[in-house]
Design a protein around this motif. Structure first.
Motif, PDB file in Angstrom:
ATOM      1  N   TYR A 336       0.817  -1.218   0.000  1.00 55.18           N
ATOM      2  CA  TYR A 336       0.000   0.000   0.000  1.00 55.18           C
ATOM      3  C   TYR A 336       0.851   1.269   0.000  1.00 55.18           C
ATOM      4  O   TYR A 336       0.394   2.332   0.398  1.00 55.18           O
ATOM      5  CB  TYR A 336      -0.993  -0.032   1.167  1.00 55.18           C
ATOM      6  N   TYR A 337       2.088   1.124  -0.477  1.00 58.36           N
ATOM      7  CA  TYR A 337       2.943   2.292  -0.727  1.00 58.36           C
ATOM      8  C   TYR A 337       2.938   2.543  -2.225  1.00 58.36           C
ATOM      9  O   TYR A 337       3.214   1.647  -3.025  1.00 58.36           O
ATOM     10  CB  TYR A 337       4.369   2.043  -0.237  1.00 58.36           C
ATOM     11  N   TYR A 338       2.607   3.776  -2.609  1.00 61.56           N
ATOM     12  CA  TYR A 338       2.463   4.103  -4.020  1.00 61.56           C
ATOM     13  C   TYR A 338       3.344   5.292  -4.397  1.00 61.56           C
ATOM     14  O   TYR A 338       3.492   6.237  -3.623  1.00 61.56           O
ATOM     15  CB  TYR A 338       1.011   4.453  -4.345  1.00 61.56           C
ATOM     16  N   THR A 351      -9.235   2.686   0.554  1.00 67.62           N
ATOM     17  CA  THR A 351      -9.438   3.640  -0.534  1.00 67.62           C
ATOM     18  C   THR A 351      -8.910   3.029  -1.835  1.00 67.62           C
ATOM     19  O   THR A 351      -8.241   1.994  -1.819  1.00 67.62           O
ATOM     20  CB  THR A 351      -8.723   4.977  -0.232  1.00 67.62           C
ATOM     21  N   PRO A 352      -9.185   3.654  -2.988  1.00 70.48           N
ATOM     22  CA  PRO A 352      -8.787   3.046  -4.266  1.00 70.48           C
ATOM     23  C   PRO A 352      -7.278   2.827  -4.379  1.00 70.48           C
ATOM     24  O   PRO A 352      -6.488   3.525  -3.732  1.00 70.48           O
ATOM     25  CB  PRO A 352      -9.266   4.067  -5.298  1.00 70.48           C
ATOM     26  N   PRO A 353      -6.856   1.874  -5.207  1.00 73.78           N
ATOM     27  CA  PRO A 353      -5.432   1.670  -5.466  1.00 73.78           C
ATOM     28  C   PRO A 353      -4.787   2.951  -5.993  1.00 73.78           C
ATOM     29  O   PRO A 353      -5.416   3.729  -6.721  1.00 73.78           O
ATOM     30  CB  PRO A 353      -5.422   0.568  -6.540  1.00 73.78           C
ATOM     31  N   ARG A 354      -3.544   3.171  -5.564  1.00 73.66           N
ATOM     32  CA  ARG A 354      -2.746   4.321  -5.968  1.00 73.66           C
ATOM     33  C   ARG A 354      -3.304   5.640  -5.402  1.00 73.66           C
ATOM     34  O   ARG A 354      -3.012   6.710  -5.917  1.00 73.66           O
ATOM     35  CB  ARG A 354      -2.576   4.396  -7.502  1.00 73.66           C
ATOM     36  N   TYR A 355      -4.057   5.537  -4.331  1.00 74.78           N
ATOM     37  CA  TYR A 355      -4.435   6.705  -3.546  1.00 74.78           C
ATOM     38  C   TYR A 355      -3.623   6.684  -2.253  1.00 74.78           C
ATOM     39  O   TYR A 355      -3.592   5.670  -1.556  1.00 74.78           O
ATOM     40  CB  TYR A 355      -5.921   6.672  -3.184  1.00 74.78           C
ATOM     41  N   ILE A 356      -2.940   7.784  -1.940  1.00 73.61           N
ATOM     42  CA  ILE A 356      -2.205   7.867  -0.680  1.00 73.61           C
ATOM     43  C   ILE A 356      -2.908   8.863   0.242  1.00 73.61           C
ATOM     44  O   ILE A 356      -3.726   9.670  -0.195  1.00 73.61           O
ATOM     45  CB  ILE A 356      -0.719   8.230  -0.883  1.00 73.61           C
ATOM     46  N   ASN A 389      -7.059  23.929   0.481  1.00 68.92           N
ATOM     47  CA  ASN A 389      -6.396  24.309   1.733  1.00 68.92           C
ATOM     48  C   ASN A 389      -6.853  23.451   2.918  1.00 68.92           C
ATOM     49  O   ASN A 389      -6.752  23.871   4.066  1.00 68.92           O
ATOM     50  CB  ASN A 389      -6.603  25.796   2.046  1.00 68.92           C
ATOM     51  N   PHE A 390      -7.343  22.263   2.620  1.00 67.26           N
ATOM     52  CA  PHE A 390      -7.676  21.269   3.634  1.00 67.26           C
ATOM     53  C   PHE A 390      -7.041  19.936   3.251  1.00 67.26           C
ATOM     54  O   PHE A 390      -6.736  19.680   2.083  1.00 67.26           O
ATOM     55  CB  PHE A 390      -9.196  21.073   3.744  1.00 67.26           C
ATOM     56  N   MET A 391      -6.870  19.081   4.234  1.00 68.86           N
ATOM     57  CA  MET A 391      -6.422  17.716   3.992  1.00 68.86           C
ATOM     58  C   MET A 391      -7.609  16.850   3.561  1.00 68.86           C
ATOM     59  O   MET A 391      -8.764  17.159   3.856  1.00 68.86           O
ATOM     60  CB  MET A 391      -5.820  17.119   5.271  1.00 68.86           C
ATOM     61  N   HIS A 392      -7.290  15.764   2.875  1.00 72.12           N
ATOM     62  CA  HIS A 392      -8.321  14.820   2.469  1.00 72.12           C
ATOM     63  C   HIS A 392      -7.999  13.453   3.055  1.00 72.12           C
ATOM     64  O   HIS A 392      -7.022  13.293   3.786  1.00 72.12           O
ATOM     65  CB  HIS A 392      -8.392  14.752   0.947  1.00 72.12           C
ATOM     66  N   GLU A 393      -8.820  12.486   2.743  1.00 72.13           N
ATOM     67  CA  GLU A 393      -8.537  11.110   3.152  1.00 72.13           C
ATOM     68  C   GLU A 393      -7.453  10.576   2.205  1.00 72.13           C
ATOM     69  O   GLU A 393      -6.277  10.658   2.496  1.00 72.13           O
ATOM     70  CB  GLU A 393      -9.822  10.285   3.087  1.00 72.13           C
ATOM     71  N   GLY A 394      -7.843  10.095   1.042  1.00 73.16           N
ATOM     72  CA  GLY A 394      -6.858   9.642   0.061  1.00 73.16           C
ATOM     73  C   GLY A 394      -6.918  10.479  -1.205  1.00 73.16           C
ATOM     74  O   GLY A 394      -7.946  11.074  -1.524  1.00 73.16           O
ATOM     75  N   PHE A 395      -5.792  10.541  -1.927  1.00 69.78           N
ATOM     76  CA  PHE A 395      -5.786  11.241  -3.216  1.00 69.78           C
ATOM     77  C   PHE A 395      -4.916  10.464  -4.203  1.00 69.78           C
ATOM     78  O   PHE A 395      -4.001   9.729  -3.831  1.00 69.78           O
ATOM     79  CB  PHE A 395      -5.286  12.683  -3.076  1.00 69.78           C
ATOM     80  N   ASP A 396      -5.224  10.628  -5.472  1.00 68.68           N
ATOM     81  CA  ASP A 396      -4.541   9.924  -6.559  1.00 68.68           C
ATOM     82  C   ASP A 396      -3.102  10.434  -6.672  1.00 68.68           C
ATOM     83  O   ASP A 396      -2.877  11.644  -6.790  1.00 68.68           O
ATOM     84  CB  ASP A 396      -5.308  10.178  -7.858  1.00 68.68           C
ATOM     85  N   VAL A 397      -2.130   9.505  -6.652  1.00 66.26           N
ATOM     86  CA  VAL A 397      -0.719   9.913  -6.702  1.00 66.26           C
ATOM     87  C   VAL A 397      -0.333  10.546  -8.044  1.00 66.26           C
ATOM     88  O   VAL A 397       0.685  11.226  -8.134  1.00 66.26           O
ATOM     89  CB  VAL A 397       0.235   8.729  -6.418  1.00 66.26           C
ATOM     90  N   ASP A 398      -1.165  10.333  -9.043  1.00 66.37           N
ATOM     91  CA  ASP A 398      -0.903  10.939 -10.352  1.00 66.37           C
ATOM     92  C   ASP A 398      -1.721  12.207 -10.591  1.00 66.37           C
ATOM     93  O   ASP A 398      -1.334  13.056 -11.393  1.00 66.37           O
ATOM     94  CB  ASP A 398      -1.206   9.935 -11.477  1.00 66.37           C
ATOM     95  N   ASP A 399      -2.848  12.332  -9.870  1.00 62.30           N
ATOM     96  CA  ASP A 399      -3.744  13.471 -10.066  1.00 62.30           C
ATOM     97  C   ASP A 399      -4.433  13.821  -8.749  1.00 62.30           C
ATOM     98  O   ASP A 399      -5.504  13.300  -8.436  1.00 62.30           O
ATOM     99  CB  ASP A 399      -4.787  13.131 -11.138  1.00 62.30           C
ATOM    100  N   PRO A 400      -3.836  14.720  -7.937  1.00 61.55           N
ATOM    101  CA  PRO A 400      -4.388  15.047  -6.618  1.00 61.55           C
ATOM    102  C   PRO A 400      -5.762  15.702  -6.641  1.00 61.55           C
ATOM    103  O   PRO A 400      -6.392  15.841  -5.586  1.00 61.55           O
ATOM    104  CB  PRO A 400      -3.343  16.010  -6.027  1.00 61.55           C
ATOM    105  N   SER A 401      -6.245  16.104  -7.826  1.00 62.94           N
ATOM    106  CA  SER A 401      -7.599  16.649  -7.900  1.00 62.94           C
ATOM    107  C   SER A 401      -8.646  15.563  -7.692  1.00 62.94           C
ATOM    108  O   SER A 401      -9.824  15.858  -7.453  1.00 62.94           O
ATOM    109  CB  SER A 401      -7.839  17.343  -9.244  1.00 62.94           C
ATOM    110  N   LYS A 402      -8.201  14.322  -7.765  1.00 65.75           N
ATOM    111  CA  LYS A 402      -9.084  13.191  -7.450  1.00 65.75           C
ATOM    112  C   LYS A 402      -8.815  12.763  -6.010  1.00 65.75           C
ATOM    113  O   LYS A 402      -7.710  12.326  -5.691  1.00 65.75           O
ATOM    114  CB  LYS A 402      -8.811  12.020  -8.402  1.00 65.75           C
TER     115      LYS A 402
END
Length: 424
Positions: A336-338, A351-356, A389-402
């Protein structure tokens, strides 16, 4: 009403961050205040209730974690003391009601995470009944730090003492889960196998080790093997904190001795059954084991985690087995390290694969002894909050807008806590 001390400290944190870490300055104040501004409410009886964010229930673990950055200021503000004291009392009420539940309603409601949950106990107070060892540890961490800061002995009620007794009894019972425990949990129509427990709700078989069994991880996903090592580490520390609270507030020497003896048993189990001799990294802590020689080698971004071992107070950041474990956890050998175009870090099967997770990045900073590593993680956070300007749970390592969960107070809290350490 927001306690004045927190408004003052938020302004100070914003100013210090603007000076030392300017790219993170827009996040500082609003992440620090997120819990108190948006998740703490006063109930009709005057007590405080803390939701986790976008879910209108109070998790024992999350509520304690969300309030942690405020604890150090409790002695300076009576309004803040009242909120914290109220939450400590509510934790005691909930644990005494049912130590196997992880999340609760603010009143008796026919409301919960799923109407398809089945277990051996039901109550309208319960939002979700996933048994997680760390849920019982969190109130002890919170109350111990609160008392250390304030010396407020009013928390030492009989209900609070009974909470400690209930926690110790539950941990003892779950040392022999298959023989002694009545707990089971089944969620019909679960969204994934990890959302329920296998083997008719009892979980896979475990051997006696001295550790205490957990049905679910801090992610609320079911354990693959029942001895969750990071949660057992947290239990060791929590039980020693409980002994300190008993010494300060009660004359219950028998319960204090039981806390210390149980902590020693669990610690012995961790060291005897929870360490694997990895061919690449040497001796490392496993994430889970069943005591039969089966191990789950991974880490999850949620705390308690293996990465968080020094944060939990179980071992120092310099401990050689922790250092080996850390190298494993922060590598591609952890499933689970991406690594991606925008970031790298620890995610979760939740959370989805490749979300950190931003929680994972904040924890990496809090437990690191390497300034360069810290700076890299800080830079990552600065460019991956998707302009919110807030933290999220998980985000896509290739596209943080997801990303998942735009309103996740625990992630904001841990970030603010970390930021205070970095700019002080």
């Amino acid at each position: 009403m927001i306690p004045k001390i927190l408004l003052q400290k938020a302004e100070e944190l914003e100013a210090k961050t603007a000076q030392k870490l300017p790219s993170l300055a827009p996040l500082a104040k609003q992440c620090f205040l997120n819990t108190i501004e948006t998740t703490v409410t006063e109930l009709p009886d005057g007590s405080a209730f803390v939701i986790t964010g976008d879910i209108p229930a109070m998790w024992l673990r999350d509520s304690a974690a969300q309030l942690k950055p405020y604890l150090k200021y409790a002695a300076e503000d009576e309004d803040l003391k009242n909120i914290l004291r109220s939450v400590i009392g509510k934790h005691a009420f909930y644990v005494n009601l049912d130590p196997y539940s992880n999340a609760f309603n603010s009143e008796v409601l026919k409301k919960g995470y799923s109407e398809d949950d089945h277990s051996d106990f039901q109550s309208g107070w319960i939002w979700e009944r996933k048994y997680e060892v760390d849920s019982l540890c969190a109130p002890l961490y919170l109350s111990h730090e609160y008392y250390e800061v304030t010396k407020d002995s009013s928390i030492f009620t009989e209900e609070f003492r009974l909470m400690i007794e209930k926690i110790v009894h539950t941990f003892h019972t779950e040392q022999r889960h298959g023989e002694r425990s009545s707990y089971w949990f089944v969620r019909e129509n679960a969204w994934a196998p990890s959302d329920t427990l296998p083997m008719n709700g009892k979980g896979r078989p475990v051997n006696y080790t001295g550790m205490t069994w957990s049905g679910f991880r801090p992610s609320d996903d079911s354990c693959k093997f029942g001895y969750l090592i990071p949660s057992n580490m947290m239990a060791v520390v929590a039980l020693r904190k409980a002994a300190g609270l008993l010494e300060a507030g009660y004359e219950d020497t028998a319960l204090k001795a039981d806390c210390l003896a149980l902590a020693a048993e669990i610690e012995d189990g961790i060291e005897a059954y929870g360490i694997v001799d990895h061919p690449k990294y040497g001796k490392i802590y496993a994430y889970e084991t069943d005591g039969f020689g089966n191990y789950n080698l991974m880490d999850d971004a949620n705390s308690p985690s293996l990465l968080a071992i020094p944060y939990l107070g179980y071992r120092s950041a310099e401990d050689p087995i922790y250092q080996n474990t850390r190298r494993f956890v922060l590598s591609e050998d952890n499933p689970y390290y991406y690594s991606g175009k925008a970031a790298r870090g620890i995610g979760s099967p939740h959370t989805p694969p490749r979300y950190i997770w931003h929680i994972g990045l904040s924890m990496q900073i809090l437990t690191s002894t390497d300034p360069q590593e810290k700076q890299e993680c800080l830079d990552t956070i600065a460019r991956t909050h998707a302009g919110t300007n807030f933290m999220h749970e998980g985000f896509d390592v290739d596209d943080p807008s997801k990303f998942t969960r735009p309103w996740f107070a625990w992630a904001n809290t841990l970030f603010a806590q970390m930021l205070e350490e970095e700019v002080k």
